[in-house]
Design a protein around this motif. Structure first.
Motif, PDB file in Angstrom:
ATOM      1  N   LEU A 245       0.941  -1.037   0.074  1.00  0.00           N
ATOM      2  CA  LEU A 245      -0.068  -0.029   0.081  1.00  0.00           C
ATOM      3  C   LEU A 245       1.034   1.103  -0.195  1.00  0.00           C
ATOM      4  O   LEU A 245       1.557   1.373   0.908  1.00  0.00           O
ATOM      5  CB  LEU A 245      -1.094  -0.018   1.444  1.00  0.00           C
ATOM      6  N   LEU A 246       0.697   2.167  -1.191  1.00  0.00           N
ATOM      7  CA  LEU A 246       1.490   3.218  -1.141  1.00  0.00           C
ATOM      8  C   LEU A 246       0.828   4.404  -0.649  1.00  0.00           C
ATOM      9  O   LEU A 246      -0.416   4.514  -1.151  1.00  0.00           O
ATOM     10  CB  LEU A 246       2.181   3.522  -2.674  1.00  0.00           C
ATOM     11  N   ILE A 247       1.363   5.412  -0.020  1.00  0.00           N
ATOM     12  CA  ILE A 247       0.807   6.541   0.402  1.00  0.00           C
ATOM     13  C   ILE A 247       1.629   7.698   0.034  1.00  0.00           C
ATOM     14  O   ILE A 247       2.603   7.857   0.324  1.00  0.00           O
ATOM     15  CB  ILE A 247       0.321   6.630   1.868  1.00  0.00           C
ATOM     16  N   LEU A 248       1.035   8.872  -0.601  1.00  0.00           N
ATOM     17  CA  LEU A 248       1.580   9.952  -0.967  1.00  0.00           C
ATOM     18  C   LEU A 248       0.941  11.025   0.027  1.00  0.00           C
ATOM     19  O   LEU A 248      -0.201  11.253  -0.090  1.00  0.00           O
ATOM     20  CB  LEU A 248       1.203  10.487  -2.460  1.00  0.00           C
ATOM     21  N   HIS A 249       1.795  11.644   0.993  1.00  0.00           N
ATOM     22  CA  HIS A 249       1.524  12.331   1.945  1.00  0.00           C
ATOM     23  C   HIS A 249       1.498  13.885   1.475  1.00  0.00           C
ATOM     24  O   HIS A 249       2.195  14.326   0.480  1.00  0.00           O
ATOM     25  CB  HIS A 249       2.372  12.437   3.110  1.00  0.00           C
ATOM     26  N   ASP A 250       0.639  14.619   2.063  1.00  0.00           N
ATOM     27  CA  ASP A 250       0.689  16.078   1.695  1.00  0.00           C
ATOM     28  C   ASP A 250       0.579  16.378   0.259  1.00  0.00           C
ATOM     29  O   ASP A 250       1.595  17.004  -0.438  1.00  0.00           O
ATOM     30  CB  ASP A 250       2.064  16.949   2.188  1.00  0.00           C
ATOM     31  N   LEU A 251      -0.446  16.029  -0.260  1.00  0.00           N
ATOM     32  CA  LEU A 251      -0.594  15.813  -1.887  1.00  0.00           C
ATOM     33  C   LEU A 251      -0.540  17.079  -2.447  1.00  0.00           C
ATOM     34  O   LEU A 251      -1.263  17.934  -2.162  1.00  0.00           O
ATOM     35  CB  LEU A 251      -1.775  15.081  -1.973  1.00  0.00           C
ATOM     36  N   SER A 307      -0.961  21.815   7.303  1.00  0.00           N
ATOM     37  CA  SER A 307      -0.043  22.321   7.989  1.00  0.00           C
ATOM     38  C   SER A 307       0.771  21.726   8.978  1.00  0.00           C
ATOM     39  O   SER A 307       2.127  22.033   9.205  1.00  0.00           O
ATOM     40  CB  SER A 307      -0.864  23.575   8.590  1.00  0.00           C
ATOM     41  N   SER A 308       0.131  20.804   9.658  1.00  0.00           N
ATOM     42  CA  SER A 308       0.970  20.069  10.677  1.00  0.00           C
ATOM     43  C   SER A 308       2.089  19.174  10.172  1.00  0.00           C
ATOM     44  O   SER A 308       2.898  19.090  10.646  1.00  0.00           O
ATOM     45  CB  SER A 308      -0.188  19.039  11.322  1.00  0.00           C
ATOM     46  N   GLN A 309       1.701  18.607   8.860  1.00  0.00           N
ATOM     47  CA  GLN A 309       2.631  18.116   8.069  1.00  0.00           C
ATOM     48  C   GLN A 309       3.975  18.699   7.828  1.00  0.00           C
ATOM     49  O   GLN A 309       5.120  18.267   7.908  1.00  0.00           O
ATOM     50  CB  GLN A 309       2.048  17.319   7.163  1.00  0.00           C
ATOM     51  N   ARG A 310       3.634  19.906   7.358  1.00  0.00           N
ATOM     52  CA  ARG A 310       4.762  20.818   6.924  1.00  0.00           C
ATOM     53  C   ARG A 310       5.542  21.243   8.463  1.00  0.00           C
ATOM     54  O   ARG A 310       6.878  21.404   8.205  1.00  0.00           O
ATOM     55  CB  ARG A 310       4.327  22.155   6.615  1.00  0.00           C
ATOM     56  N   GLU A 311       4.866  21.482   9.217  1.00  0.00           N
ATOM     57  CA  GLU A 311       5.564  21.643  10.591  1.00  0.00           C
ATOM     58  C   GLU A 311       6.480  20.631  11.131  1.00  0.00           C
ATOM     59  O   GLU A 311       7.717  20.940  11.518  1.00  0.00           O
ATOM     60  CB  GLU A 311       4.612  21.795  11.737  1.00  0.00           C
ATOM     61  N   GLY A 312       6.085  19.699  10.656  1.00  0.00           N
ATOM     62  CA  GLY A 312       7.192  18.313  10.836  1.00  0.00           C
ATOM     63  C   GLY A 312       8.265  18.104   9.998  1.00  0.00           C
ATOM     64  O   GLY A 312       8.974  17.185  10.020  1.00  0.00           O
ATOM     65  N   GLY A 313       8.139  18.963   8.700  1.00  0.00           N
ATOM     66  CA  GLY A 313       9.230  18.944   7.883  1.00  0.00           C
ATOM     67  C   GLY A 313       9.008  17.982   6.759  1.00  0.00           C
ATOM     68  O   GLY A 313       9.935  17.796   6.082  1.00  0.00           O
ATOM     69  N   SER A 314       7.974  17.262   6.538  1.00  0.00           N
ATOM     70  CA  SER A 314       8.037  16.444   5.403  1.00  0.00           C
ATOM     71  C   SER A 314       7.497  17.180   4.335  1.00  0.00           C
ATOM     72  O   SER A 314       6.661  17.996   4.163  1.00  0.00           O
ATOM     73  CB  SER A 314       6.676  15.348   5.784  1.00  0.00           C
ATOM     74  N   PRO A 315       8.377  16.835   3.095  1.00  0.00           N
ATOM     75  CA  PRO A 315       8.065  17.531   1.877  1.00  0.00           C
ATOM     76  C   PRO A 315       6.720  17.085   1.180  1.00  0.00           C
ATOM     77  O   PRO A 315       6.143  15.850   1.611  1.00  0.00           O
ATOM     78  CB  PRO A 315       9.342  17.110   1.364  1.00  0.00           C
ATOM     79  N   ARG A 316       6.258  17.795   0.309  1.00  0.00           N
ATOM     80  CA  ARG A 316       5.225  17.447  -0.376  1.00  0.00           C
ATOM     81  C   ARG A 316       5.094  16.267  -1.278  1.00  0.00           C
ATOM     82  O   ARG A 316       6.341  16.031  -1.631  1.00  0.00           O
ATOM     83  CB  ARG A 316       4.570  18.752  -1.366  1.00  0.00           C
ATOM     84  N   ASN A 317       4.221  15.509  -1.305  1.00  0.00           N
ATOM     85  CA  ASN A 317       4.087  14.265  -1.958  1.00  0.00           C
ATOM     86  C   ASN A 317       5.233  13.235  -1.407  1.00  0.00           C
ATOM     87  O   ASN A 317       5.675  12.476  -2.380  1.00  0.00           O
ATOM     88  CB  ASN A 317       4.092  14.660  -3.411  1.00  0.00           C
ATOM     89  N   SER A 318       5.503  13.158  -0.216  1.00  0.00           N
ATOM     90  CA  SER A 318       6.276  12.309   0.357  1.00  0.00           C
ATOM     91  C   SER A 318       5.774  10.729   0.279  1.00  0.00           C
ATOM     92  O   SER A 318       4.655  10.693   0.473  1.00  0.00           O
ATOM     93  CB  SER A 318       6.471  12.399   1.695  1.00  0.00           C
ATOM     94  N   LEU A 319       6.384   9.777  -0.116  1.00  0.00           N
ATOM     95  CA  LEU A 319       5.917   8.495  -0.087  1.00  0.00           C
ATOM     96  C   LEU A 319       6.281   7.561   0.698  1.00  0.00           C
ATOM     97  O   LEU A 319       7.534   7.404   1.378  1.00  0.00           O
ATOM     98  CB  LEU A 319       6.641   7.809  -1.421  1.00  0.00           C
ATOM     99  N   GLU A 320       5.263   6.700   1.292  1.00  0.00           N
ATOM    100  CA  GLU A 320       5.239   5.952   2.356  1.00  0.00           C
ATOM    101  C   GLU A 320       4.910   4.432   2.013  1.00  0.00           C
ATOM    102  O   GLU A 320       4.032   4.612   1.003  1.00  0.00           O
ATOM    103  CB  GLU A 320       4.742   6.173   3.563  1.00  0.00           C
ATOM    104  N   VAL A 321       5.438   3.530   2.269  1.00  0.00           N
ATOM    105  CA  VAL A 321       5.127   2.168   1.640  1.00  0.00           C
ATOM    106  C   VAL A 321       4.965   1.261   2.674  1.00  0.00           C
ATOM    107  O   VAL A 321       5.568   0.992   3.793  1.00  0.00           O
ATOM    108  CB  VAL A 321       6.335   1.479   0.779  1.00  0.00           C
ATOM    109  N   LEU A 322       3.632   0.655   2.706  1.00  0.00           N
ATOM    110  CA  LEU A 322       3.286  -0.127   3.887  1.00  0.00           C
ATOM    111  C   LEU A 322       2.967  -1.455   3.357  1.00  0.00           C
ATOM    112  O   LEU A 322       2.820  -1.744   2.278  1.00  0.00           O
ATOM    113  CB  LEU A 322       2.155   0.352   4.506  1.00  0.00           C
ATOM    114  N   THR A 323       3.015  -2.469   4.336  1.00  0.00           N
ATOM    115  CA  THR A 323       2.772  -3.709   4.055  1.00  0.00           C
ATOM    116  C   THR A 323       1.691  -4.544   5.072  1.00  0.00           C
ATOM    117  O   THR A 323       1.599  -4.166   6.232  1.00  0.00           O
ATOM    118  CB  THR A 323       3.852  -5.003   4.049  1.00  0.00           C
ATOM    119  N   PRO A 324       0.667  -5.266   4.458  1.00  0.00           N
ATOM    120  CA  PRO A 324      -0.228  -5.834   5.317  1.00  0.00           C
ATOM    121  C   PRO A 324       0.371  -6.977   6.206  1.00  0.00           C
ATOM    122  O   PRO A 324       1.514  -7.512   5.867  1.00  0.00           O
ATOM    123  CB  PRO A 324      -1.534  -6.450   4.425  1.00  0.00           C
TER     124      PRO A 324
END
Length: 474
Positions: A245-251, A307-324
């Motif tokens: 499962l791929l997640i793009l954050h702060d899209l 806004s909260s994600q930018r405060e944490g310093g995560s860039p736009r469209n950051s990719l996270e990969v998860l497995t079940p």
């Protein structure tokens, strides 16, 4: 025949609310919560009120909550004899059902190139869009109460206007393989599509002409199955046939992502919960419609603000990969065939199947992944009936119930027997989803189901082309 490859039964993955239920948010709190809240005296009431606002559950924030609660009770009273069969004649299998936002129109995506439109209240046929595409129609998405989009195995997307159904508004070309689902960003009015070519493409409907819309390739990944946007369009989730499962954050949909250009988020140990459903085999591997709790919290309401994600310093469209992680399936590959999101962004609902049904027993298809995995919170086992076809399930409008295709009918599932909201009954350990009602009225395998957004009604469509409407009789 346009069968989507469903490699067999197996597990799933997801995301959602804070697993610590905290104080109750209702006027009468759930029994497992402390009515006094987190602080002494009036402070507890203040914290309770603030948490309710945060979760969007106060009367002023969510005035329809009581209405949906009453409707949830009515769903449990529906009987199979209450179903109404719509006249679909012979248009092939029903692959997708979609209501207009105001609930006045029900659209049906058919295997044999057609789209059917019905009045769900009177059950009358409105129109058939003959040869809507040159191949089977896979998905329908309303942009508003009059405009909707369809996609097909003919690699195109078509835009339609309910006020003028004799011709398409336009046809969009850009994919090179079957187009499987459509999303719409209401903030930017951008259409987002994904297909088996592995591409996610953005279409600018603000500059649409009869020749099409400006478009660009936004993202590419191998083995893409489904793509969804969170309700606030701040994240994109992508499921794959390889079990990730791929997640793009702060899209940011205006920024096209080339391969390798997106920042990768390391696995974080924050907590949130998620809900997932997966189809399971009848063998010893106990998998089903699981609800997972994972360790990176992207769908928790408190994590959803940009806004909260930018405060944490995560860039736009950051990719996270998860497995079940599903009981009995740790060493087996899993295909996430269906992906849905909770209406409030609290959870992710998946149906998963095993990639190893046709392989020798004990032969893993994927090594143990170092990536962040999800902890199961809810599950239910389902036999993989109608192999070779993907079954699409859905949340109710308030997110308290799940409707899941089950053999020749559907099952209505809840997080507990009272159909409480997920945050009110989140378990400490994996628990089964509760079966509220089973409704069987078809003579073939059900492939898709949908709740009406405005009425107490559920639609289901099967492999032989029949559409049934379920609603309580008074």
């Amino acid at each position: 025949m346009s069968a989507e490859p469903e490699p067999g039964p197996g597990p799933g993955v997801g995301l959602g609310p804070d697993p610590t239920p905290g104080p109750a948010l209702d006027p009468e709190p759930p029994r497992h919560c402390d009515p006094a809240g987190p602080g002494p005296g009036a402070l507890g009431g203040l914290f309770t009120w603030l948490r309710g606002r945060c979760l969007g559950r106060g009367a002023a924030v969510d005035p329809a909550r009581d209405t949906f609660g009453a409707m949830t009770g009515l769903y449990g009273a529906i009987q199979p004899a209450d179903s109404v069969s719509l006249s679909t004649r012979t248009h092939g299998a029903v692959f997708n059902l979609e209501y207009s936002p105001d609930g006045s129109v029900l659209t049906v995506a058919c295997e044999q190139t057609e789209v059917l439109l019905f009045d769900p209240i009177s059950s009358k046929h409105i129109k058939t869009l003959s040869e809507a595409h040159e191949d089977c129609v896979n998905n329908i998405r309303f942009l508003d109460n009059r405009l909707f989009a369809t996609c097909s195995d003919d690699t195109t997307i078509a835009l339609w206007d309910l006020r003028k159904l004799n011709t398409k508004v336009c046809t969009l070309h850009g994919h090179t393989s079957w187009v499987k689902n459509i999303e719409y960003d209401t903030n930017t009015r951008l259409l987002v599509t994904s297909g088996f070519d592995g591409n996610v493409i953005i279409w600018d409907t603000n500059r649409c002409t009869e020749d099409g819309c400006p478009h660009k390739k936004f993202f590419h990944t191998r083995f893409l199955m489904r793509m969804r946007l969170t309700p606030d369009c701040s994240k994109m989730l992508i499921s794959t046939s390889s079990g990730y499962l791929l997640i793009l954050h702060d899209l940011d949909l205006n920024k096209s992502l080339e391969v390798g250009s997106y920042p990768i988020l390391r696995a974080r140990r924050t907590t949130s919960s998620s809900d997932i459903t997966s189809s399971g085999s009848s063998g010893p591997r106990a998998v089903g419609s699981p609800c997972h709790q994972h360790d990176s919290g992207p769908l928790s309401e408190k994590h959803l603000s940009r806004s909260s994600q930018r405060e944490g310093g995560s860039p736009r469209n950051s990719l996270e990969v998860l497995t079940p992680e599903v009981p009995g399936e740790r060493d087996r590959g899993n295909c996430i065939t269906s992906l849905q999101l909770h209406p409030k962004g609290w959870a992710t609902l998946l149906r998963c199947s095993s990639n190893t049904d046709d392989q020798e027993e004990g032969a893993p298809v994927r090594p143990v992944s170092p990536r962040c995995s999800l902890r199961l919170t809810h599950c239910i086992e389902e036999a993989n009936v109608g192999r070779g076809y993907i079954k699409e399930l859905c949340f109710s409008p308030d997110g308290r119930m799940i409707s899941s295709p089950h053999g020749f009918g559907i099952r209505l599932l809840g997080f507990d027997a009272q159909c409480r909201e997920l945050v009110d009954c989140l378990p400490r350990e994996a628990s089964p989803l509760r079966e509220i009602r089973s409704l069987y009225s078809h003579n073939d395998v059900v492939l898709t189901t949908k709740f009406s957004p405005t009425h107490c009604q559920i639609a289901s469509g099967c492999l032989s082309g029949r559409v049934s409407l379920y609603q309580p009789k008074f």
